[in-house]
Design an enzyme around this catalytic site. Structure first.
Site, PDB file in Angstrom:
ATOM      1  N   VAL A 170     -71.225  10.722 127.740  1.00  0.00           N
ATOM      2  CA  VAL A 170     -72.558  10.118 127.934  1.00  0.00           C
ATOM      3  C   VAL A 170     -73.391  10.959 128.897  1.00  0.00           C
ATOM      4  O   VAL A 170     -74.549  11.283 128.639  1.00  0.00           O
ATOM      5  CB  VAL A 170     -72.431   8.660 128.438  1.00  0.00           C
ATOM      6  N   LYS A 194     -76.266  -4.534 125.545  1.00  0.00           N
ATOM      7  CA  LYS A 194     -75.295  -3.499 125.192  1.00  0.00           C
ATOM      8  C   LYS A 194     -74.029  -4.134 124.625  1.00  0.00           C
ATOM      9  O   LYS A 194     -73.555  -3.769 123.552  1.00  0.00           O
ATOM     10  CB  LYS A 194     -74.972  -2.650 126.425  1.00  0.00           C
ATOM     11  N   CYS A 206     -65.179   2.712 122.550  1.00  0.00           N
ATOM     12  CA  CYS A 206     -66.173   1.679 122.884  1.00  0.00           C
ATOM     13  C   CYS A 206     -65.853   0.302 122.331  1.00  0.00           C
ATOM     14  O   CYS A 206     -65.705  -0.653 123.109  1.00  0.00           O
ATOM     15  CB  CYS A 206     -67.546   2.138 122.412  1.00  0.00           C
TER      16      CYS A 206
HETATM   17  C1  UDX Z   1     -70.240   2.725 118.851  1.00  0.00           C
HETATM   18  C2  UDX Z   1     -71.651   2.190 118.629  1.00  0.00           C
HETATM   19  O1  UDX Z   1     -72.048   2.455 117.290  1.00  0.00           O
HETATM   20  C3  UDX Z   1     -72.625   2.885 119.581  1.00  0.00           C
HETATM   21  O2  UDX Z   1     -73.918   2.342 119.439  1.00  0.00           O
HETATM   22  C4  UDX Z   1     -72.136   2.651 121.022  1.00  0.00           C
HETATM   23  O3  UDX Z   1     -72.999   3.295 121.944  1.00  0.00           O
HETATM   24  C5  UDX Z   1     -70.728   3.188 121.174  1.00  0.00           C
HETATM   25  O4  UDX Z   1     -69.848   2.559 120.231  1.00  0.00           O
HETATM   26  P1  UDX Z   1     -68.825   4.836 118.178  1.00  0.00           P
HETATM   27  O5  UDX Z   1     -67.719   4.138 118.894  1.00  0.00           O
HETATM   28  O6  UDX Z   1     -69.057   6.281 118.432  1.00  0.00           O
HETATM   29  O7  UDX Z   1     -70.242   4.080 118.513  1.00  0.00           O
HETATM   30  O8  UDX Z   1     -68.513   4.699 116.640  1.00  0.00           O
HETATM   31  P2  UDX Z   1     -69.133   3.941 115.381  1.00  0.00           P
HETATM   32  O9  UDX Z   1     -69.695   4.929 114.479  1.00  0.00           O
HETATM   33  O10 UDX Z   1     -69.968   2.804 115.813  1.00  0.00           O
HETATM   34  O11 UDX Z   1     -67.777   3.343 114.712  1.00  0.00           O
HETATM   35  C6  UDX Z   1     -66.987   2.488 115.521  1.00  0.00           C
HETATM   36  C7  UDX Z   1     -65.713   2.163 114.753  1.00  0.00           C
HETATM   37  O12 UDX Z   1     -66.019   1.320 113.631  1.00  0.00           O
HETATM   38  C8  UDX Z   1     -65.010   3.400 114.171  1.00  0.00           C
HETATM   39  O13 UDX Z   1     -63.604   3.231 114.291  1.00  0.00           O
HETATM   40  C9  UDX Z   1     -65.421   3.383 112.702  1.00  0.00           C
HETATM   41  O14 UDX Z   1     -64.462   4.017 111.863  1.00  0.00           O
HETATM   42  C10 UDX Z   1     -65.502   1.885 112.443  1.00  0.00           C
HETATM   43  N1  UDX Z   1     -66.404   1.536 111.354  1.00  0.00           N
HETATM   44  C11 UDX Z   1     -67.739   1.748 111.496  1.00  0.00           C
HETATM   45  C12 UDX Z   1     -65.888   0.952 110.201  1.00  0.00           C
HETATM   46  O15 UDX Z   1     -64.669   0.766 110.069  1.00  0.00           O
HETATM   47  N2  UDX Z   1     -66.733   0.590 109.209  1.00  0.00           N
HETATM   48  C13 UDX Z   1     -68.086   0.789 109.301  1.00  0.00           C
HETATM   49  O16 UDX Z   1     -68.797   0.457 108.349  1.00  0.00           O
HETATM   50  C14 UDX Z   1     -68.602   1.394 110.475  1.00  0.00           C
END
Ligand code: UDX
Length: 431
Positions: free
Chosen positions: A11, A204, A260
């Site tokens: 970040v 958040k 996250c």
């Molecule tokens: C997330 C939030 O999107 C972001 O706004 C916040 O600041 C940090 O956490 P991130 O953890 O980088 O971001 O990943 P993200 O793309 O959101 O996916 C999170 C998890 O959900 C991943 O394991 C992904 O594989 C899963 N996922 C996401 C699914 O299984 N299906 C989906 O349709 C979308």
């Protein structure tokens, strides 16, 4: 403006590089001298599209510099961002030790009028807490204001999410301080919401918890689709046309992971417990997610055609999602460790994180390419949606395997095409 960023992690580095790109004078501090030395040479330790270019631009035009120690960056800064980690404690609460330590360290050196900004994901009420910690450490409240400015960055698209955000949220009791923080984002065209600190912090957590809820919901629907012979891809499509639902975050899979969602959902559950509210919905989201990892293990067992104790399983994809090198809380690693516990031989491949994974999980036999991982396997478990897996020569994969079966935990492949090639195919909620 003169900005200090405390914490040069995912970040902090993204925030610093992007604010320098917007024309501010940014000093980024970290406690790790070796990391600071590498960053000062433009060597970026994280895999983020566009970040290396922004850091090097900042270094070249001298808008971005790196130092060791928070006080060295905070001294003389107008705005100080706290971007240190807030790991999950034993009880699920976000651990604020790093935030407290840094707040105490910078308090004595802050000039009157400085605004300290919580960028890290911190529990509701932390802004006031940091204000108190800083007052105790010598920063008088009528001199220094603390604000909340949560980040909404997705790994793999952090730079884009910073420069093209859906919204900017600032939580601060002092309108003048809120205006100054908002001025940092001049040049970014997005809705700006200025609110109280607690609401900003809750935005958040509520946003991440809702996104996690969408993921667990579509995973549950996918599991139900399997029982009633429906196809979740069709269902998600039919749902998504409803603007109130949308198409995003309706891709079923092995469950969510990363640094996250698991941490933030646990922290919000801890906050609700402390507040005396039973957040049943969120407990369900977390339970479904944990069960989804286990469900994939069972799919692998069935598809392999034998007991796991004498099965050879090829695992394709180890990171928590595609286009990142992050293994933190990766469902793929949880599933791989369950397979090893059950006595299976696991041959793994990941496009960029294989070596890191082998260090984290010694029992994992990591290979340099997906075909080699599939050699002699009874089943391939496709656990992360790396695009390269779409374009493999599946005739070659089938020839390499002992038993041609694939569990496509990301619904990346076409079921009928795979079955025509002679594979036993099982997806998530697919017919
Ligand atoms: C997330 C939030 O999107 C972001 O706004 C916040 O600041 C940090 O956490 P991130 O953890 O980088 O971001 O990943 P993200 O793309 O959101 O996916 C999170 C998890 O959900 C991943 O394991 C992904 O594989 C899963 N996922 C996401 C699914 O299984 N299906 C989906 O349709 C979308």
């Amino acid at each position: 403006m003169k900005v200090a960023i405390i914490g040069a992690g995912y970040v902090g580095l993204t925030t610093g590089a992007c604010l320098a790109h917007l024309g501010h004078n940014v000093t980024c501090a970290d406690i790790d001298a070796e990391r600071v030395a590498r960053l000062s040479k433009g060597e970026i330790p994280i895999h983020e599209e566009g970040l290396a270019a922004l850091v090097n631009d900042g270094l070249t035009n001298r808008r971005l510099s790196f130092v060791v120690g928070a006080a060295n960056a905070a001294r003389g800064a107008e705005i100080v961002f706290l971007c240190v980690q807030t790991p999950q404690g034993e009880d699920g609460a976000a651990d604020l030790t790093y935030v407290e330590n840094v707040a105490r360290e910078i308090a004595p050196v802050l000039a009157p009028g400085t605004v300290v900004v919580n960028k890290s994901t911190v529990p509701v009420g932390s802004t006031r807490y940091v204000q108190r910690v800083m007052s105790e450490a010598g920063a008088s409240t009528d001199h220094v204001t603390v604000a909340s400015n949560p980040e909404f960055l997705r790994e793999g698209q952090a730079v884009r999410d910073f420069l093209e955000p859906d919204r900017i949220v600032i939580g601060c009791e002092d309108p003048g301080a809120a205006v100054r923080v908002s001025e940092l984002y001049r040049g970014i065209h997005a809705p700006l919401l200025v609110t109280d600190p607690a609401s900003a912090e809750m935005i958040k957590y509520a946003s991440n918890a809702f996104l996690a809820t969408k993921v667990s919901f579509i995973n549950a629907i996918a599991n139900l689709c399997e029982a009633v012979d429906a196809d979740v891809r069709e269902v998600a499509l039919g749902m998504g046309y409803d603007k109130r639902i949308g198409f995003e975050f309706l891709r079923p899979g092995p469950g969510y992971g990363g640094s996250c969602f698991p941490k933030d959902t646990a922290a919000l559950l801890h906050t609700s417990l402390k507040a005396g509210y039973n957040f049943d919905v969120l407990h369900g989201v977390v339970d479904v997610n944990r069960q989804q990892h286990e469900r994939m293990v069972d799919k692998v067992r069935v598809a392999s055609g034998r007991e796991l104790s004498d099965a050879v399983v090829a695992v394709w994809g180890l990171t928590f999602k595609a286009d990142t090198d992050d293994l933190r809380d990766s469902p793929a690693l949880v599933i791989a460790s369950r397979l090893l516990e059950a006595g299976a031989t696991v041959r793994a491949y990941d496009p960029i994180a294989g070596e890191q994974a082998a260090i984290r999980m010694p029992g994992l036999d990591v290979h340099a390419d997906p075909y080699d991982a599939a050699a002699g396997a009874d089943v391939v478990a496709l656990l992360t949606e790396w695009d390269e897996f779409r374009w493999l020569d599946f005739n070659r994969v089938r020839e390499a395997m002992r038993h041609p079966a694939i569990v496509d935990a990301r619904n990346l492949l076409d079921p009928s095409a795979m079955r025509r090639r002679g594979f036993v195919y099982d997806g998530v909620g697919r017919r």
